[in-house]
Design an enzyme around this catalytic site. Sequence first.
Site, PDB file in Angstrom:
ATOM      1  N   GLY A   1      -6.686  -2.580   7.478  1.00  0.00           N
ATOM      2  CA  GLY A   1      -5.157  -1.757   7.003  1.00  0.00           C
ATOM      3  C   GLY A   1      -4.391  -1.106   7.626  1.00  0.00           C
ATOM      4  O   GLY A   1      -3.911  -1.897   8.836  1.00  0.00           O
TER       5      GLY A   1
ATOM      6  N   PRO B   1      -0.546  -0.638  11.738  1.00  0.00           N
ATOM      7  CA  PRO B   1      -1.832  -1.329  11.457  1.00  0.00           C
ATOM      8  C   PRO B   1      -3.260  -0.816  12.054  1.00  0.00           C
ATOM      9  O   PRO B   1      -2.951   0.007  13.118  1.00  0.00           O
ATOM     10  CB  PRO B   1      -1.785  -3.016  12.421  1.00  0.00           C
ATOM     11  CG  PRO B   1      -0.203  -3.467  12.616  1.00  0.00           C
ATOM     12  CD  PRO B   1       0.277  -1.804  12.910  1.00  0.00           C
ATOM     13  N   LYS B   2      -4.193  -0.277  10.717  1.00  0.00           N
ATOM     14  CA  LYS B   2      -5.131  -0.439  11.214  1.00  0.00           C
ATOM     15  C   LYS B   2      -6.150  -1.235  12.062  1.00  0.00           C
ATOM     16  O   LYS B   2      -6.724  -1.307  12.025  1.00  0.00           O
ATOM     17  CB  LYS B   2      -5.929   0.476  10.145  1.00  0.00           C
ATOM     18  CG  LYS B   2      -7.206   0.964  10.301  1.00  0.00           C
ATOM     19  CD  LYS B   2      -7.906   1.281   8.964  1.00  0.00           C
ATOM     20  CE  LYS B   2      -9.233   2.427   9.040  1.00  0.00           C
ATOM     21  NZ  LYS B   2      -9.744   1.824   9.767  1.00  0.00           N
ATOM     22  N   VAL B   3      -5.882  -0.864  13.388  1.00  0.00           N
ATOM     23  CA  VAL B   3      -6.226  -1.951  14.342  1.00  0.00           C
ATOM     24  C   VAL B   3      -8.149  -1.806  14.379  1.00  0.00           C
ATOM     25  O   VAL B   3      -8.609  -0.830  14.400  1.00  0.00           O
ATOM     26  CB  VAL B   3      -5.870  -2.182  15.983  1.00  0.00           C
ATOM     27  CG1 VAL B   3      -6.531  -2.923  17.024  1.00  0.00           C
ATOM     28  CG2 VAL B   3      -4.572  -2.388  16.382  1.00  0.00           C
TER      29      VAL B   3
END
Length: 556
Positions: free
Chosen positions: A278, A123-125
Site C-alpha cells: 500500500g 510506498p508501504k514497504v
Amino acid sequence: MLPRAVVLLSLTPFFAQAACPDWPVPRATDEITALQQQLQRWDSSYYRDGRSLVADELYDQARQRLLTWRQCFPQAPRAMDQPLLGAGGSIRHPIPHTGVEKLADANAVTGWLKGRDDIWAQPKVDGVAVTLIYHRGQFQQALSRGDGVHGHDWTRAAWQIEAIPKRLPRPVDLLLQGELYLRLEQHVQARSGSLKARNRVAGWMARKQLTAAEAAQIGLFVWDWPQGPATLSERLEQLADLGFAEPREYSRPVGGFADAQQWRARWYRSPLPFASDGIILRQSRRPAAERWQAKAPYWIAAWKYPYAQVLASVRQVDFRIGRTGRITPLLEIEPVTLDDRQIRRVSLGSLQRWRSLDIVPGDQVAISLAGLSIPRLDEVVLRSTLRQSIQPPREADFHFLSCWQPSPGCEEQFLARLTWLSSKQGLNLQNIGSRTWARLVETGRIKGLLDWLTLDQAELANIAGFGDRSSKRLLESLHSARQQPFPRWLKALGIPPSGSADLSGPWQALAMKNSLDWQNEAGIGAERAAQLVAFFRAPEVLALQGALNSAGIEGF
C-alpha cells in the site's frame, strides 16, 4: 512491519453492513472463541517470531470479523484481546515505534486528508521494522520492533547487512526507524504479490548467524527520523546526505486525494525494488519524539492496495455433475467483492481436493482471482466449530456412459448432455442453451437425448414462454441439426476424445473397431481406446444411433 491491531479504527464503517450469523449464543461463543484463538496464534508468530502466517489483508478481515461477531452477540463471553502480548524483547526502544491507522477506502482517505497540508506519500514497504542507532557517526545498535516499546537485539546480524551504513559521513548521533526488506528486481506488486518477502527477511534476522548471501539480499528503507529536522523535505535531504537516499527517491508530495490515488496506482503497478502492500500518507510536521507512543498516531495513515484475497464465509457445499459424469464441488459463499466483481461461488475442481480441505458450511476461506478473472479458493483460514456431515454423490454412479435420460438423480448430467449437444463444440444450434433445454425437460417434452427431433409447433405452443415467434426460431434451429456432418454429430453425442482419428464414418465402420484398432490411431492410448469401444457398444448409445438412422441423419 507495522502493528496490525489498529486496523479496526478505520475498517469498522466499511463493514458496518455485514450480516450477523444466525447462531444461538452457545454456537456464537464457540465461533468467537475459535477466531480469537486463531488471531492470537497469528499475533504470537508475527510479533514474537517476526513470521507472518497469514496475509495482512486476511488478518485485517479476520480481526474485523471478530469485531462484527462481538457486536452481533454482545451476550457472548468476551476474552481480553492483546495482540502484542509477548511480542516485546528485552531492550527498550529509546523512542517507541508508532503504529499506523489503515484507511479502508477512498472515502476514508478523503476524510483523513481533509484539513491537512504538507502531506507526503511513500510506498508501504513490506518488510520487518528496525531501529538503527548511531553514535558519533558510527553504527552502534539495531533493534527489532517487538511490541513497539521493547525489541530484540539485531546488532550482530545488522553488521552483516551492507545496506546498513556502518560509518556516516559526519560524526552525528542518530536514531532511525525503517524497514529491512528483501531486494527484488523489477517487482510489480499487482502482478506478483509479496512473494513472502517479509517472512524470508524475518526468518533470517531471527537466526543466530546471518550468511553473507542472505545479508546481500536485504535492503533498508528508512521511513522516519524521530529527532530529525522539522519538515519531511528537510529530513529527506539530510538523510540522503548521510547515505540514506532511498526515502527521497520514493517520497512524493500529495496535494489532495487525486495525488494519493495516482501514487497508489503507480506504485502498485510499476516496478519497484521491494514488495509493498500500500502507500503511507504522512504529515510533514509531527510532535516531538518524546511524545511518541506505541500506537497509531494522527499524523500517519496507510491506504492498502486492493485486496488480492478476501475472507469469505461458506454458506453451503454443492456438487455439480457434468456431461462426462465428473463431480465438481462448488462452494456457495457469502457475496464478496474482488476487483469490482461480486463473487458468490467458487469451484474446488475435484472431490479429492474437497475431501483434503474438509470444507463445510461456516468455514472461513480465502478467495482470490486466478488470471485476474476466475474465482479461486486459496486456503481454509478458519474452520467452523460445527462440523456438518456432507454426503457427496457416489462417484461410481456417474461416468461418461451414465444418465441418458432425466431419471431421478440424473437430471443434472442429462441437462449437461443437452447443453453440450447444442453448443459450438456440438451441433452449434443457435439460440438454444441450458435454460431452454431445462424448460423443455421440466415440461416433459424431452425425456431422451434426441426427443427434440420430433418436436412440433403444437407442442411448443402449450409451454409458457414459447410464443409463435420464439417457437418458430427454436424449431428452425433444431431442424438445422439434420444438415450437420456425421463427425459433428458424434461429438454432440459425447464420443470420448479420439485424438486425430478419422471420424468420417459411417457408424458401422467405427463400431467394428476393437481396442487395438483405436490404439493404432495417433493420440489414443489404451485407456482412451477402451472408452471408445465401450461408447460404441453401450446400449443407450446404440439406441441413439438407431433413432438417428430412422431420422435419416447421414452416417448412422
